[in-house]
Design a protein around this motif. Sequence first.
Motif, mmCIF file in Angstrom:
data_model
loop_
_atom_site.group_PDB
_atom_site.id
_atom_site.type_symbol
_atom_site.label_atom_id
_atom_site.label_comp_id
_atom_site.label_asym_id
_atom_site.label_seq_id
_atom_site.Cartn_x
_atom_site.Cartn_y
_atom_site.Cartn_z
ATOM 1 N N LEU A 141 -19.984 22.502 37.776
ATOM 2 C CA LEU A 141 -18.851 22.066 38.127
ATOM 3 C C LEU A 141 -18.016 22.937 38.669
ATOM 4 O O LEU A 141 -17.075 22.686 39.507
ATOM 5 C CB LEU A 141 -18.237 21.550 36.742
ATOM 6 C CG LEU A 141 -18.762 20.258 35.953
ATOM 7 C CD1 LEU A 141 -18.117 19.975 34.517
ATOM 8 C CD2 LEU A 141 -18.416 19.058 36.849
ATOM 9 N N GLY A 186 -14.839 17.022 35.688
ATOM 10 C CA GLY A 186 -14.758 16.541 37.063
ATOM 11 C C GLY A 186 -13.363 16.004 37.668
ATOM 12 O O GLY A 186 -12.838 16.075 38.631
ATOM 13 N N LEU A 212 -12.349 16.476 41.565
ATOM 14 C CA LEU A 212 -13.430 16.339 42.378
ATOM 15 C C LEU A 212 -13.324 14.939 43.140
ATOM 16 O O LEU A 212 -12.771 13.820 42.689
ATOM 17 C CB LEU A 212 -14.773 16.301 41.717
ATOM 18 C CG LEU A 212 -15.110 17.405 40.956
ATOM 19 C CD1 LEU A 212 -16.501 17.453 40.259
ATOM 20 C CD2 LEU A 212 -15.207 18.681 42.009
ATOM 21 N N TYR A 243 -18.487 12.220 43.895
ATOM 22 C CA TYR A 243 -19.148 13.065 42.703
ATOM 23 C C TYR A 243 -19.319 12.330 41.658
ATOM 24 O O TYR A 243 -19.838 12.529 40.525
ATOM 25 C CB TYR A 243 -18.155 14.260 42.532
ATOM 26 C CG TYR A 243 -18.484 15.191 43.654
ATOM 27 C CD1 TYR A 243 -19.793 15.961 43.791
ATOM 28 C CD2 TYR A 243 -17.411 15.746 44.700
ATOM 29 C CE1 TYR A 243 -19.651 17.127 44.763
ATOM 30 C CE2 TYR A 243 -17.429 16.460 45.628
ATOM 31 C CZ TYR A 243 -18.790 17.107 45.591
ATOM 32 O OH TYR A 243 -18.883 18.088 46.928
#
Length: 282
Positions: free
Chosen positions: A8, A243, A248, A252
């Motif tokens: 991550l 995330g 993100l 993803y």
Amino acid sequence: MKTSNPVLARLGQAAERERAAGYAPTGPYGQPGYPQQYPPQAGYPGAPGSPSAPPAVTPMSIDDVVVKTVTLLAILGVTAAAAWALVPNALLGAAWIGAAVVGLVIGLIISFSRMANPALVVAYALVEGVLVGAVSKFFELRYPGIVIQAVVATFGVFFVMTMLYKARVIRATPKFTKGLIAVMAGLFAVMLINFVLAMVGVNTGLRGDGEGGANALAIGFSVICIVVASLSFVLSFNEVEEGIRLGLPQRYSWVAAFGILVSLIWLYIEMLRLLSYFQGDD
């Protein structure tokens, strides 16, 4: 933005680069509202009013992960059904081993890649569908009714782990994460060694007596694998939360869904093995 997960952290750095190009992060559940940390300088791509400003990048959300996970499960299910129907009984072993090897290669590429690749994730689901279909047919031919039992048990464990994580009964602390990853790596090494030995005719008893019969070692190893596979959902759920927190990009969510799919497949196959140990041959 800090995270104890190295994967991550790497993806977060990629998100920062996109954010610097004009992408504003969002709140913890995908809603806009957090201020942009690195505003583009005037005259650079992404600056307000710049004619070359790139379009905004949509951040991932929980809904994205759910949709991608369901999509991958549907692909897996359809491919597994096709493999069940099309692969002859005499070729189940070859299909099983071939799909396992190809799936392992694709899975490693996805895991160590620095970019989210939806095509590779879908390819993984397709290949693993062949594996699941061949394995399921093999066990069902020997132990009628075992597949539905394993499916119910697998999703039952998944939902229990989801509730435990949501209630914060189990949390992915840095110590928990490092320990679980170490155990998973150890189990993988043991299974790989056992597979190589089996290929040269050495039966360690780790996966049964050679005829699928139960022994204490095989049962104990399967129980350990089931426990570890169940706990791996905690890592997957944490990756989803982190995330989203890191902002993100939406693509993803395929990586997050991939992690959940890997754990489900592993748990399902171990459930099949464990259940088979307690069912005698007819």
